[in-house]
Design a protein around this motif. Structure first.
Motif, PDB file in Angstrom:
ATOM      1  N   VAL A 132      18.922 -16.782  27.575  1.00 47.07           N
ATOM      2  CA  VAL A 132      17.956 -16.046  28.386  1.00 47.07           C
ATOM      3  C   VAL A 132      18.233 -14.546  28.295  1.00 47.07           C
ATOM      4  O   VAL A 132      17.319 -13.729  28.085  1.00 47.07           O
ATOM      5  N   LEU A 133      19.486 -14.174  28.439  1.00 45.34           N
ATOM      6  CA  LEU A 133      19.867 -12.759  28.400  1.00 45.34           C
ATOM      7  C   LEU A 133      19.511 -12.139  27.055  1.00 45.34           C
ATOM      8  O   LEU A 133      18.967 -11.029  26.986  1.00 45.34           O
ATOM      9  N   ARG A 134      19.789 -12.858  25.982  1.00 47.76           N
ATOM     10  CA  ARG A 134      19.493 -12.330  24.644  1.00 47.76           C
ATOM     11  C   ARG A 134      17.988 -12.184  24.421  1.00 47.76           C
ATOM     12  O   ARG A 134      17.513 -11.174  23.899  1.00 47.76           O
ATOM     13  N   LEU A 135      17.202 -13.198  24.834  1.00 44.70           N
ATOM     14  CA  LEU A 135      15.761 -13.134  24.625  1.00 44.70           C
ATOM     15  C   LEU A 135      15.116 -12.051  25.479  1.00 44.70           C
ATOM     16  O   LEU A 135      14.131 -11.431  25.070  1.00 44.70           O
ATOM     17  N   LEU A 136      15.646 -11.828  26.687  1.00 44.75           N
ATOM     18  CA  LEU A 136      15.131 -10.732  27.510  1.00 44.75           C
ATOM     19  C   LEU A 136      15.301  -9.390  26.803  1.00 44.75           C
ATOM     20  O   LEU A 136      14.440  -8.508  26.898  1.00 44.75           O
ATOM     21  N   HIS A 137      16.400  -9.254  26.080  1.00 45.16           N
ATOM     22  CA  HIS A 137      16.649  -8.011  25.340  1.00 45.16           C
ATOM     23  C   HIS A 137      15.782  -7.933  24.078  1.00 45.16           C
ATOM     24  O   HIS A 137      15.131  -6.909  23.825  1.00 45.16           O
ATOM     25  N   GLU A 138      15.758  -9.023  23.312  1.00 43.17           N
ATOM     26  CA  GLU A 138      15.043  -9.007  22.039  1.00 43.17           C
ATOM     27  C   GLU A 138      13.532  -8.899  22.220  1.00 43.17           C
ATOM     28  O   GLU A 138      12.839  -8.296  21.388  1.00 43.17           O
TER      29      GLU A 138
END
Length: 433
Positions: free
Chosen positions: A18-24
């Motif tokens: 979730v954290l990575r997709l929020l950034h990407e």
């Protein structure tokens, strides 16, 4: 534009995705929502275990994070009952909408959580709690809100589906297939929640609650796992054109033509033989699928990745976009309704069918005696055949539908008969005409 700030509870497999997709996907999410989304903090138990997360975001004080004045939305992916329940209640009291993937908590205390969210005028969304990336709960809650659902049947646990698929494909036993699933990462080191049906039962409770507008908890779900399924069971299923799957079955059961008066809800999780012609029979590996039967819409099927970090994170972000839009509009989205208040039918009274294999003495009168025992308990036989002769004689019987208590009593009586050396297999059957 002032960003919407998100508190993330948990940063394991799903949380980190979730954290990575929020950034990407930050730019796309901002365009879809109408305002940027910013992570305000990430609550974890051991900050030193998350070197990839900026240190200024990490905190061990989850309650302080969810009640911060600058936090707009809370995403909960820590799982379990506590402290998740306390944290979600604190978030609601502080006026925060919540996105959760916590099937155990929602199946255990969903009524109280929904009531708290409604009282606060905020959202509680949890698409990721059932069947991973598959859009399922929102269609049940919104797209099919104008229809009456009669049945929801699904494969909602990827671990058990992988194990049973491998048993069917290779002839392996349960222990061998479980070892393979563990080695490949499909099964946890402690697979109890999956193979004993606890995971599927929690999901079945959530599905039944939404489908039938009736509060259903995990305790209301009849649960059996797959650890007793043998290679012989799987082979027997193939002989009659079936395969074995662990099914979550949610039914609205009533008398035909009664207009819904006296209907009950039956919810169960157990292994069952299903015809290879049924759409669920072809769902292999760790995939999930759910088959829905509605009065007006007819038959619908939802299929896809049922677990894993990225698929589950996809469902979490879908909910996040929805609750963020609601937040900006100043209103909460549609919640669940429990207006129907249907009684939960006990498993003993639920109509089912059995496939029974008996090791019997090969002599005249055996079939008649066995058939008489079925008749004594009010169970009608659909098909019967004998395999082998002498000491290797086996009777294979498939029943018509009967109350589960009558079928269980029949099996118990068969075990006490002198002519029956052993009841070698008992499995329920679904989907046969």
């Amino acid at each position: 534009m002032k960003p919407l700030k998100v508190a993330l509870l948990g940063c394991g497999t799903v949380g980190s995705a979730v954290l990575r997709l929020l950034h990407e996907q930050a730019e796309d999410l901002a365009a879809r929502i109408g305002r940027p989304v910013q992570v305000a903090g990430v609550a974890v138990r051991r900050p030193d275990h998350h070197p990839d997360v900026p240190a200024e975001l990490l905190t061990t004080d989850a309650e302080a994070l969810v009640t911060r004045d600058d936090v707009d939305l809370v995403v909960e992916v820590i799982g379990g009952i506590e402290p998740a329940r306390t944290l979600l209640m604190a978030a609601f009291e502080a006026g925060k909408s919540v996105v959760s993937a916590n099937k155990a908590l929602l199946a255990d205390d969903g009524v109280a959580l929904h009531a708290a969210a409604a009282k606060a005028g905020v959202d509680l969304y949890y698409e990721a709690a059932v069947a991973g990336a598959i859009p399922l709960l929102r269609p049940l809650r919104e797209s099919l809100a104008g229809d009456q659902l009669r049945r929801v049947v699904g494969i909602v646990n990827g671990t058990t589906n992988y194990i049973l698929s491998r048993m069917a494909e290779t002839g392996a036993g349960f222990a061998e297939a479980l070892a393979e699933a563990t080695e490949l990462g499909y099964a946890e080191a402690d697979p109890t929640a999956d193979v004993d049906g606890f995971d599927a039962a929690a999901k079945a409770a959530i599905l039944a609650s939404l489908a039938f507008h009736t509060p259903v908890t995990a305790d209301d779900v009849h649960r059996e796992g797959i650890s007793e399924v043998t290679a012989t069971d799987v082979a027997r299923a193939a002989e009659i054109g079936c395969t074995v799957k662990l099914l979550a079955i949610c039914e609205r059961v009533g008398r035909a033509g009664n207009g819904g008066d006296g209907d009950t809800v039956a919810v169960r999780v157990h292994p069952a033989m299903i015809p290879t012609s049924h759409p669920l029979a072809s769902v292999g590996g760790a995939f999930n699928a759910v088959f829905v039967e509605a009065e007006a819409a007819g038959q619908l099927m939802f299929y896809g990745q049922g677990a894993g970090g990225e698929p589950t994170a996809s469902a979490v972000l879908g909910d996040l976009v929805a609750v963020a839009r609601n937040r900006l509009a100043g209103a909460a989205g549609p919640g669940t309704t429990g207006y129907a208040g249907l009684a939960v039918r006990p498993m003993a009274a639920t109509p089912t069918r059995y496939h029974i294999s008996l090791d019997v003495a090969d002599k005249p009168g055996v079939l008649a005696a066995v058939a008489a025992e079925f008749a004594t308990h009010g169970v009608s036989i659909s098909t019967v055949r004998q395999d082998g002769h002498g000491d290797a004689a086996t009777l294979v019987i498939v029943t018509h539908s009967a109350p589960d208590a009558a079928l269980a009593a029949t099996v118990a009586a068969l075990r006490g008969m002198d002519i029956v050396r052993a009841v070698t297999s008992v499995l329920r059957v679904e989907g046969l005409q």
